[in-house]
Design a protein around this motif. Structure first.
Motif, PDB file in Angstrom:
ATOM      1  N   PHE A 269     -32.484   7.040 -16.711  1.00  0.00           N
ATOM      2  CA  PHE A 269     -31.951   8.372 -16.570  1.00  0.00           C
ATOM      3  C   PHE A 269     -32.125   8.849 -14.772  1.00  0.00           C
ATOM      4  O   PHE A 269     -31.027   9.432 -14.515  1.00  0.00           O
ATOM      5  CB  PHE A 269     -32.578   9.361 -17.281  1.00  0.00           C
ATOM      6  CG  PHE A 269     -32.947   9.123 -18.786  1.00  0.00           C
ATOM      7  CD1 PHE A 269     -31.932   8.358 -19.519  1.00  0.00           C
ATOM      8  CD2 PHE A 269     -33.961   9.731 -19.199  1.00  0.00           C
ATOM      9  CE1 PHE A 269     -32.000   7.958 -20.788  1.00  0.00           C
ATOM     10  CE2 PHE A 269     -34.309   9.335 -20.700  1.00  0.00           C
ATOM     11  CZ  PHE A 269     -33.262   8.746 -21.364  1.00  0.00           C
ATOM     12  N   ASN A 270     -32.878   8.301 -14.229  1.00  0.00           N
ATOM     13  CA  ASN A 270     -33.153   8.915 -12.948  1.00  0.00           C
ATOM     14  C   ASN A 270     -32.271   8.193 -11.822  1.00  0.00           C
ATOM     15  O   ASN A 270     -32.450   8.842 -10.778  1.00  0.00           O
ATOM     16  CB  ASN A 270     -34.580   8.466 -12.655  1.00  0.00           C
ATOM     17  CG  ASN A 270     -34.897   7.072 -12.392  1.00  0.00           C
ATOM     18  OD1 ASN A 270     -34.851   6.501 -11.431  1.00  0.00           O
ATOM     19  ND2 ASN A 270     -35.412   6.472 -13.511  1.00  0.00           N
ATOM     20  N   ILE A 275     -26.771   9.652 -12.866  1.00  0.00           N
ATOM     21  CA  ILE A 275     -26.738  10.975 -12.908  1.00  0.00           C
ATOM     22  C   ILE A 275     -25.280  11.290 -12.635  1.00  0.00           C
ATOM     23  O   ILE A 275     -24.491  12.279 -13.272  1.00  0.00           O
ATOM     24  CB  ILE A 275     -27.899  11.460 -11.855  1.00  0.00           C
ATOM     25  CG1 ILE A 275     -29.132  11.294 -12.478  1.00  0.00           C
ATOM     26  CG2 ILE A 275     -27.479  12.880 -11.753  1.00  0.00           C
ATOM     27  CD1 ILE A 275     -30.273  11.702 -11.395  1.00  0.00           C
ATOM     28  N   ALA A 276     -24.763  10.420 -11.649  1.00  0.00           N
ATOM     29  CA  ALA A 276     -23.368  10.876 -11.128  1.00  0.00           C
ATOM     30  C   ALA A 276     -22.281  10.766 -12.401  1.00  0.00           C
ATOM     31  O   ALA A 276     -21.286  11.224 -12.336  1.00  0.00           O
ATOM     32  CB  ALA A 276     -23.055  10.013 -10.046  1.00  0.00           C
ATOM     33  N   ALA A 281     -25.042  16.265 -18.820  1.00  0.00           N
ATOM     34  CA  ALA A 281     -25.582  15.572 -19.731  1.00  0.00           C
ATOM     35  C   ALA A 281     -26.986  15.090 -19.295  1.00  0.00           C
ATOM     36  O   ALA A 281     -27.923  15.255 -20.189  1.00  0.00           O
ATOM     37  CB  ALA A 281     -24.830  14.430 -20.527  1.00  0.00           C
ATOM     38  N   LEU A 282     -27.266  14.878 -18.145  1.00  0.00           N
ATOM     39  CA  LEU A 282     -28.352  14.271 -17.612  1.00  0.00           C
ATOM     40  C   LEU A 282     -29.299  15.198 -17.215  1.00  0.00           C
ATOM     41  O   LEU A 282     -30.438  15.051 -16.864  1.00  0.00           O
ATOM     42  CB  LEU A 282     -28.017  13.143 -16.475  1.00  0.00           C
ATOM     43  CG  LEU A 282     -28.194  11.764 -16.941  1.00  0.00           C
ATOM     44  CD1 LEU A 282     -29.314  11.227 -17.494  1.00  0.00           C
ATOM     45  CD2 LEU A 282     -26.660  11.505 -17.896  1.00  0.00           C
ATOM     46  N   GLU A 283     -28.788  16.664 -16.911  1.00  0.00           N
ATOM     47  CA  GLU A 283     -29.630  17.563 -16.254  1.00  0.00           C
ATOM     48  C   GLU A 283     -30.897  17.908 -17.445  1.00  0.00           C
ATOM     49  O   GLU A 283     -30.595  18.074 -18.816  1.00  0.00           O
ATOM     50  CB  GLU A 283     -28.853  18.803 -16.084  1.00  0.00           C
ATOM     51  CG  GLU A 283     -29.508  20.058 -15.465  1.00  0.00           C
ATOM     52  CD  GLU A 283     -30.085  19.515 -13.976  1.00  0.00           C
ATOM     53  OE1 GLU A 283     -30.865  20.303 -13.688  1.00  0.00           O
ATOM     54  OE2 GLU A 283     -29.590  18.753 -13.397  1.00  0.00           O
ATOM     55  N   GLY A 284     -32.185  17.784 -16.950  1.00  0.00           N
ATOM     56  CA  GLY A 284     -33.180  18.183 -17.744  1.00  0.00           C
ATOM     57  C   GLY A 284     -33.701  17.009 -18.206  1.00  0.00           C
ATOM     58  O   GLY A 284     -34.899  17.121 -19.406  1.00  0.00           O
ATOM     59  N   ALA A 285     -33.101  15.771 -18.322  1.00  0.00           N
ATOM     60  CA  ALA A 285     -33.504  14.585 -18.811  1.00  0.00           C
ATOM     61  C   ALA A 285     -34.963  14.272 -18.436  1.00  0.00           C
ATOM     62  O   ALA A 285     -35.343  14.469 -17.364  1.00  0.00           O
ATOM     63  CB  ALA A 285     -32.607  13.297 -18.641  1.00  0.00           C
ATOM     64  N   ILE A 377     -35.075  15.412 -14.429  1.00  0.00           N
ATOM     65  CA  ILE A 377     -33.700  15.563 -13.641  1.00  0.00           C
ATOM     66  C   ILE A 377     -33.714  17.165 -13.571  1.00  0.00           C
ATOM     67  O   ILE A 377     -33.062  17.605 -14.617  1.00  0.00           O
ATOM     68  CB  ILE A 377     -32.392  14.913 -14.402  1.00  0.00           C
ATOM     69  CG1 ILE A 377     -32.882  13.518 -14.743  1.00  0.00           C
ATOM     70  CG2 ILE A 377     -31.367  15.011 -13.522  1.00  0.00           C
ATOM     71  CD1 ILE A 377     -33.234  12.676 -13.654  1.00  0.00           C
ATOM     72  N   GLU A 378     -33.536  17.428 -12.252  1.00  0.00           N
ATOM     73  CA  GLU A 378     -33.455  18.791 -12.097  1.00  0.00           C
ATOM     74  C   GLU A 378     -32.612  18.968 -10.790  1.00  0.00           C
ATOM     75  O   GLU A 378     -32.473  18.371  -9.771  1.00  0.00           O
ATOM     76  CB  GLU A 378     -34.952  19.651 -11.530  1.00  0.00           C
ATOM     77  CG  GLU A 378     -35.817  19.563 -12.830  1.00  0.00           C
ATOM     78  CD  GLU A 378     -37.226  20.087 -12.138  1.00  0.00           C
ATOM     79  OE1 GLU A 378     -37.397  20.357 -11.183  1.00  0.00           O
ATOM     80  OE2 GLU A 378     -37.811  20.181 -13.081  1.00  0.00           O
TER      81      GLU A 378
END
Length: 397
Positions: A269-270, A275-276, A281-285, A377-378
Motif C-alpha cells: 500500500f505504501n 498510492i498514485a 482509496a489508499l488514504e488511511g490504509a 497512509i496520510e
C-alpha cells in the motif's frame, strides 16, 4: 566469446602448472583461500510474480557488488547464481536442485513464495545446504525449522503471525474498526495470514463479515467489492499482490468505497506508484512491513540512494530484504572465520547482526527476531507509526 592463446601465455601456463606439480600442497592451499562463496538465489524470474523476482535479484546483486568491491568476505569474493522458480513449488524444487547439483552452491536464498520455500526445505536439508529465506512469511516454514526438524533452514523475515497480530491490534485499538471483510490472494500466504487474523480478532472484539480470495492474474473485483460495500464493513483485510492492489483500489473508487472502507494488511500500500493509482482509496490504509523506503536510519537511507541510482527506480521491500540477507550471510561467514557450511550455520545461530531496522538474532526455530514497521497512509504518503515485535507462539510438538 573467443579466447586467443599466445606463445607467451602458453609458456606462462606451463610454468605455473610445473610449480603446482612441484608444490601440490601450496597450490591446494591457495585454491582454498581464494575459493569464491557460491550463493544461489531462487526467485520468480517469470510468471505473475516476476516483479518480485526482479527486485529480489537487484537487491542481492547490489549487496554482492558492495561486498566484493570492499574486498569480499575474509578474502573470498561472492559469486551469485540465480534460478527461476516461476512462483511454483515444482519449479522451485527444480531450481534449487540445479543450483546445488550443477552450480554447486553452498548457500541458497529463496523463495518469495511461501509454498515454494516449503517445498525447498527438504531439498536443502538432504543436501546439507543452508537455505536462508528472505521474503516468505508463512509460519509453517519456521514451525518445521531448527528444533522443528529442518536444521538447514533459517528465515530473516517476519511471519504472517507477527503481521496479523500487529495489524489487527492497531486497526482495532487505534482506528476503532470492529467489522471487517476479507479480500486476499488465494495462496498459502494470503490464506494463512487470514487464519492468524481470525485467531487474534476476537481479542479485540472484531468480526469478519465476508471472506473472499482472488487468483493471481485476476483483474475484476467489482462484484466482491459491491458485496463488501453493501455488507457494512469498516475495513478490508487484504494480504495480496503488489500488482493487484492498484486494480482493487481503482475499482474501490468506481464503486464508492474510497474514503469509506479502509484497506488493512499488506499489499505494498505504501509505494508511490500504488498510492498514485487511487489516492482516495489508499488514504488511511494500514500496513505492517518488514521494511519501507521511508525508514529513518543512515544505513537504510544509504541503501535507498544507491539502489535508486543503480536501477533508476526506488527499491521495494523485496529488494531490501534480499540485500539485507546477503549482508547477514556475509556477517555469518565473517563470524565463522570459514566458508564451511556447518561453521556458517553455527555462526548464524549465535549471531547478533545489526540490520538497518534493528538487531537480528535467531530463536531455536531458526527464526529471526525482527521488529515490524507499522505505517498508515496520510495525505498521500506513508506515515510510520512505530516498530513492533511479537514473539511467535509455536505449536506444541
Amino acid at each position: 566469446m573467443t579466447h586467443t592463446l599466445t606463445r607467451r601465455m602458453l609458456c606462462l601456463s606451463t610454468a605455473l602448472l610445473t610449480v603446482a606439480a612441484l608444490a601440490p600442497g601450496l597450490a591446494g592451499e591457495a585454491k582454498a583461500d581464494e575459493a569464491p562463496i557460491k550463493l544461489g538465489i531462487v526467485a520468480p524470474m517469470s510468471g505473475p510474480n516476476a516483479r518480485y523476482g526482479a527486485f529480489s535479484m537487484h537487491g542481492a546483486e547490489l549487496a554482492v557488488k558492495e561486498i566484493n568491491d570492499a574486498g569480499g568476505v575474509n578474502g573470498h569474493k561472492i559469486e551469485l547464481y540465480n534460478a527461476d522458480s516461476q512462483g511454483t513449488p515444482v519449479e522451485g524444487v527444480s531450481a534449487t536442485r540445479r543450483l546445488i547439483d550443477q552450480d554447486e552452491v553452498d548457500f541458497v536464498i529463496g523463495d518469495v513464495s511461501s509454498s515454494v520455500t516449503l517445498a525447498m526445505q527438504p531439498v536443502a536439508e538432504d543436501a546439507g545446504v543452508l537455505l536462508l529465506n528472505a521474503a516468505s512469511s508463512n509460519p509453517k516454514i519456521t514451525y518445521g525449522a531448527g528444533v522443528g526438524g529442518f536444521k538447514w533452514t533459517y528465515r530473516n523475515y517476519p511471519t504472517d503471525e507477527n503481521r496479523a497480530y500487529v495489524v489487527a491490534k492497531y486497526a482495532a485499538e487505534q482506528r476503532g474498526f470492529t467489522k471487517f471483510a476479507v479480500l486476499s490472494v488465494d495462496s498459502d500466504y494470503g490464506r494463512s495470514a487470514i487464519e492468524f487474523t481470525k485467531k487474534y480478532l476476537p481479542e479485540f472484539k472484531g468480526e469478519i463479515l465476508s471472506e473472499d480470495y482472488y487468483k493471481e492474474g485476476e483483474v475484476d473485483f467489482r462484484s466482491v467489492l459491491a458485496k463488501i460495500r453493501d455488507g457494512g464493513a469498516q475495513a478490508i483485510i487484504m494480504y495480496g499482490l503488489a500488482d493487484t492492489t492498484p486494480i482493487i483500489a481503482r475499482q474501490m473508487v468506481e464503486l464508492g468505497l474510497a474514503g469509506k472502507v479502509t484497506l488493512v494488511g499488506n499489499g505494498e500500500f505504501n509505494t508511490e506508484k500504488t498510492i498514485a493509482s487511487a489516492p482516495t482509496a489508499l488514504e488511511g490504509a494500514v500496513e505492517a512491513a518488514a521494511w519501507l523506503p521511508a525508514w529513518d536510519s543512515p544505513e537504510s537511507k544509504a541503501f535507498v540512494e544507491k539502489f535508486t541510482t543503480t536501477y533508476n527506480e526506488a527499491p521495494n521491500n523485496h529488494a531490501y530484504v534480499h540485500w539485507d540477507t546477503v549482508n547477514l550471510l556475509a556477517a555469518a561467514v565473517r563470524e565463522a572465520g570459514s566458508v564451511e557450511r556447518e561453521a556458517v550455520r553455527d555462526a548464524l545461530s549465535k549471531i547478533k547482526y545489526k540490520s538497518p531496522v534493528g538487531e537480528v538474532t535467531f530463536d531455536d526455530h531458526n527464526q529471526a527476531r525482527l521488529p515490524m514497521i507499522l505505517l498508515q497512509i496520510e495525505d498521500g504518503k506513508p506515515s510510520i507509526k512505530g516498530a513492533f515485535t511479537a514473539d511467535i507462539q509455536y505449536p506444541a510438538n
